[in-house]
Design a protein around this motif. Structure first.
Motif, PDB file in Angstrom:
ATOM      1  N   ALA A 132      -3.000  -7.931   3.676  1.00 22.20           N
ATOM      2  CA  ALA A 132      -1.785  -8.054   4.237  1.00 22.20           C
ATOM      3  C   ALA A 132      -0.543  -7.708   3.591  1.00 22.20           C
ATOM      4  O   ALA A 132       0.324  -6.906   3.726  1.00 22.20           O
ATOM      5  CB  ALA A 132      -1.608  -9.506   5.366  1.00 22.20           C
ATOM      6  N   PRO A 133      -0.425  -8.615   2.214  1.00 18.92           N
ATOM      7  CA  PRO A 133       0.618  -8.122   1.407  1.00 18.92           C
ATOM      8  C   PRO A 133       0.660  -6.789   0.834  1.00 18.92           C
ATOM      9  O   PRO A 133       1.940  -6.438   0.729  1.00 18.92           O
ATOM     10  CB  PRO A 133       0.307  -9.097   0.268  1.00 18.92           C
ATOM     11  CG  PRO A 133      -0.440 -10.150   0.595  1.00 18.92           C
ATOM     12  CD  PRO A 133      -1.334  -9.442   1.761  1.00 18.92           C
ATOM     13  N   MET A 134      -0.207  -6.017   1.110  1.00 18.13           N
ATOM     14  CA  MET A 134      -0.373  -4.510   0.599  1.00 18.13           C
ATOM     15  C   MET A 134       0.648  -3.844   1.311  1.00 18.13           C
ATOM     16  O   MET A 134       1.118  -2.501   1.315  1.00 18.13           O
ATOM     17  CB  MET A 134      -1.510  -3.940   0.327  1.00 18.13           C
ATOM     18  CG  MET A 134      -2.292  -4.587  -0.666  1.00 18.13           C
ATOM     19  SD  MET A 134      -4.270  -4.070  -0.971  1.00 18.13           S
ATOM     20  CE  MET A 134      -4.038  -2.330  -0.911  1.00 18.13           C
ATOM     21  N   GLY A 135       0.755  -4.416   2.709  1.00 20.60           N
ATOM     22  CA  GLY A 135       1.332  -3.426   3.730  1.00 20.60           C
ATOM     23  C   GLY A 135       2.871  -3.502   3.279  1.00 20.60           C
ATOM     24  O   GLY A 135       3.575  -2.456   3.712  1.00 20.60           O
ATOM     25  N   LEU A 136       3.408  -4.305   2.516  1.00 15.50           N
ATOM     26  CA  LEU A 136       4.798  -4.453   2.290  1.00 15.50           C
ATOM     27  C   LEU A 136       5.005  -3.780   0.824  1.00 15.50           C
ATOM     28  O   LEU A 136       6.209  -3.104   0.601  1.00 15.50           O
ATOM     29  CB  LEU A 136       5.438  -5.706   2.288  1.00 15.50           C
ATOM     30  CG  LEU A 136       6.767  -5.853   2.320  1.00 15.50           C
ATOM     31  CD1 LEU A 136       7.463  -5.256   3.312  1.00 15.50           C
ATOM     32  CD2 LEU A 136       7.206  -7.425   2.577  1.00 15.50           C
ATOM     33  N   SER A 137       4.051  -4.055  -0.160  1.00 18.92           N
ATOM     34  CA  SER A 137       4.475  -4.013  -1.555  1.00 18.92           C
ATOM     35  C   SER A 137       3.234  -2.982  -2.180  1.00 18.92           C
ATOM     36  O   SER A 137       3.494  -2.651  -3.208  1.00 18.92           O
ATOM     37  CB  SER A 137       4.476  -5.166  -2.354  1.00 18.92           C
ATOM     38  OG  SER A 137       3.096  -5.792  -2.255  1.00 18.92           O
ATOM     39  N   GLY A 138       2.048  -2.700  -1.495  1.00 20.12           N
ATOM     40  CA  GLY A 138       1.158  -1.779  -1.900  1.00 20.12           C
ATOM     41  C   GLY A 138       0.406  -2.712  -2.881  1.00 20.12           C
ATOM     42  O   GLY A 138       0.209  -3.701  -3.071  1.00 20.12           O
ATOM     43  N   TRP A 139      -0.798  -2.010  -3.554  1.00 21.56           N
ATOM     44  CA  TRP A 139      -1.679  -2.481  -4.532  1.00 21.56           C
ATOM     45  C   TRP A 139      -0.845  -3.021  -5.869  1.00 21.56           C
ATOM     46  O   TRP A 139      -0.456  -1.951  -6.458  1.00 21.56           O
ATOM     47  CB  TRP A 139      -2.638  -1.755  -4.602  1.00 21.56           C
ATOM     48  CG  TRP A 139      -3.906  -2.334  -5.527  1.00 21.56           C
ATOM     49  CD1 TRP A 139      -3.940  -2.026  -6.878  1.00 21.56           C
ATOM     50  CD2 TRP A 139      -5.037  -3.183  -5.070  1.00 21.56           C
ATOM     51  NE1 TRP A 139      -5.136  -2.669  -7.187  1.00 21.56           N
ATOM     52  CE2 TRP A 139      -5.534  -3.310  -6.099  1.00 21.56           C
ATOM     53  CE3 TRP A 139      -5.301  -3.833  -3.892  1.00 21.56           C
ATOM     54  CZ2 TRP A 139      -6.778  -4.387  -6.125  1.00 21.56           C
ATOM     55  CZ3 TRP A 139      -6.482  -4.386  -3.786  1.00 21.56           C
ATOM     56  CH2 TRP A 139      -7.299  -4.856  -4.947  1.00 21.56           C
ATOM     57  N   LEU A 140      -1.205  -4.053  -6.274  1.00 21.10           N
ATOM     58  CA  LEU A 140      -0.531  -4.514  -7.221  1.00 21.10           C
ATOM     59  C   LEU A 140      -1.164  -5.672  -8.113  1.00 21.10           C
ATOM     60  O   LEU A 140      -1.698  -6.561  -7.320  1.00 21.10           O
ATOM     61  CB  LEU A 140       0.993  -5.195  -7.163  1.00 21.10           C
ATOM     62  CG  LEU A 140       1.608  -5.965  -8.424  1.00 21.10           C
ATOM     63  CD1 LEU A 140       1.882  -4.782  -9.344  1.00 21.10           C
ATOM     64  CD2 LEU A 140       2.938  -6.567  -7.948  1.00 21.10           C
TER      65      LEU A 140
END
Length: 379
Positions: free
Chosen positions: A106-114
């Motif tokens: 879910a966090p990747m939907g806002l900031s991408g893969w990190l």
């Protein structure tokens, strides 16, 4: 006033600033987005697979709570406990794995893969109680507190409305058979979760743009920051100018070192000087080994005189060569005839000096094709 405007963080963050912040783990995050995604996945999982899970859980519970007087061996009891625990895990595993995957993705939907270890590096400033108190009392923390209270109030109101709308159904569960009551309870819970999911969707629709705005606001730059970044990426203009100056000096020294090798220097006579070399059989056309104007031209003439290189005055040709020929390149084809006259005179003069005989006649004016002499337009 100008200094204040240059230091004010009024400029959007540059791509390099965003990349640096990302490397340090500073990206836009929305905890509400993750909570919404997990809640939505859990509700969907229960909605579509809940009946099978409840049936399996019921069978497991009935089997686990049944009393078998023949089982008295502790090892046998532990084996049965391990079996029932494994069955319980297998019943819940699909839903738990889906929830875990959604929580990670879910966090990747806002900031991408990190993936970065920067946030895990020791930062002893965080141990300072004064700094911690400042963070607790900052405008950001107060804003987050107000936002959390508003979310709790909104979800609480939504839940209360669901319960109020279904109060009669809840109160009638006590008089129904166990199986019917459990099925009705599951339906009521699912509808309550659906309402909460809808409420969370409204919260996420507000929180995601807010988090993006706050993230970019924290990374905004001043004009001085942009100039500093430009100096770091492209180099200090003063340093670059100094480097270019040194490069020009080095090129000029190499050019002056080639003047003694020239066959002739054509002058303006005061403003321009162009040194030419021609090796018969080794070059297709004469080549410019040095050229200059004013002080550089004077230096070329001095070096030529010191090394007994012929210096001939031909203002139109000197101007044309200076304008249309570059150092290290052959002269333009349009100037072949004019330069050939100069070189023919120089070679005759060289033969006279070395072998004697009749001196060559003085060199007359050398004609330059129309349009090549820059001074034509000023006449």
């Amino acid at each position: 006033m100008s200094e204040e405007s240059d230091l004010e963080r009024s400029e959007a963050p540059s791509p390099r600033r965003l990349e640096q912040a990302r490397e340090e783990g500073q990206v836009a995050r929305s905890q509400d987005l993750t909570a919404f995604a997990v809640l939505l996945a859990g509700t969907a999982g229960i909605w579509f697979a809940g009946s099978g899970m409840f049936a399996g859980a019921g069978e497991l519970m009935a089997r686990s709570l049944s009393f078998d007087a023949s089982v008295t061996d502790p090892q046998r009891m532990m084996a049965l406990l391990a079996r029932d625990s494994f069955d319980a895990w297998m019943i819940a595993a699909p839903l738990l794995l889906v929830l875990a995957a959604v929580a990670l993705l879910a966090p990747m939907g806002l900031s991408g893969w990190l993936i970065t270890a920067r946030p895990l590096e020791p930062n002893f400033s965080r141990l300072n109680p004064l700094e911690g108190f400042k963070r607790m009392c900052s405008a950001h923390s107060l804003g987050e507190l107000v936002k959390a209270l508003a979310k709790a109030l909104l979800i609480g109101i939504a839940g209360a409305l669901v319960i109020w709308a279904q109060i009669e159904a809840y109160s009638g569960l006590a008089g129904q058979p166990l199986g019917v009551a459990m099925s009705a309870t599951a339906d009521l819970v699912l509808w309550g979760l659906a309402v909460v999911v809808g409420t969370m969707l409204l919260i996420v629709a507000f929180d995601v743009p807010l988090q993006l705005w706050q993230h970019f606001s924290r990374l905004r730059m001043s004009r001085e920051d942009l100039r500093k970044e430009m100096r770091e990426t492209e180099g200090d203009p003063h340093v670059k100018a100094a480097v270019r100056g040194q490069q020009r000096q080095m090129a000029r020294r190499r050019m002056m070192a080639d003047v003694p090798k020239a066959d002739v220097v054509v002058t303006n006579p005061a403003h321009f000087a162009v040194a030419l070399v021609y090796a018969e059989g080794g070059m297709q056309a004469p080549r410019v080994v040095a050229k200059g104007a004013d002080l550089v031209a004077a230096r070329i003439r001095e070096i030529a005189a010191a090394h007994r290189v012929p210096v001939l005055e031909s203002p139109p040709l000197a101007r044309a060569l200076y304008r249309h020929a570059e150092v290290g390149e052959e002269i333009p084809e349009a100037l072949y005839t004019a330069v050939a006259e100069i070189l023919a005179y120089v070679f005759q003069l060289r033969r006279h000096r070395s072998h004697g005989g009749a001196a060559p006649r003085p060199l007359g004016p050398v004609a330059v094709p129309a349009g090549l002499d820059p001074a034509e337009g000023r006449r």
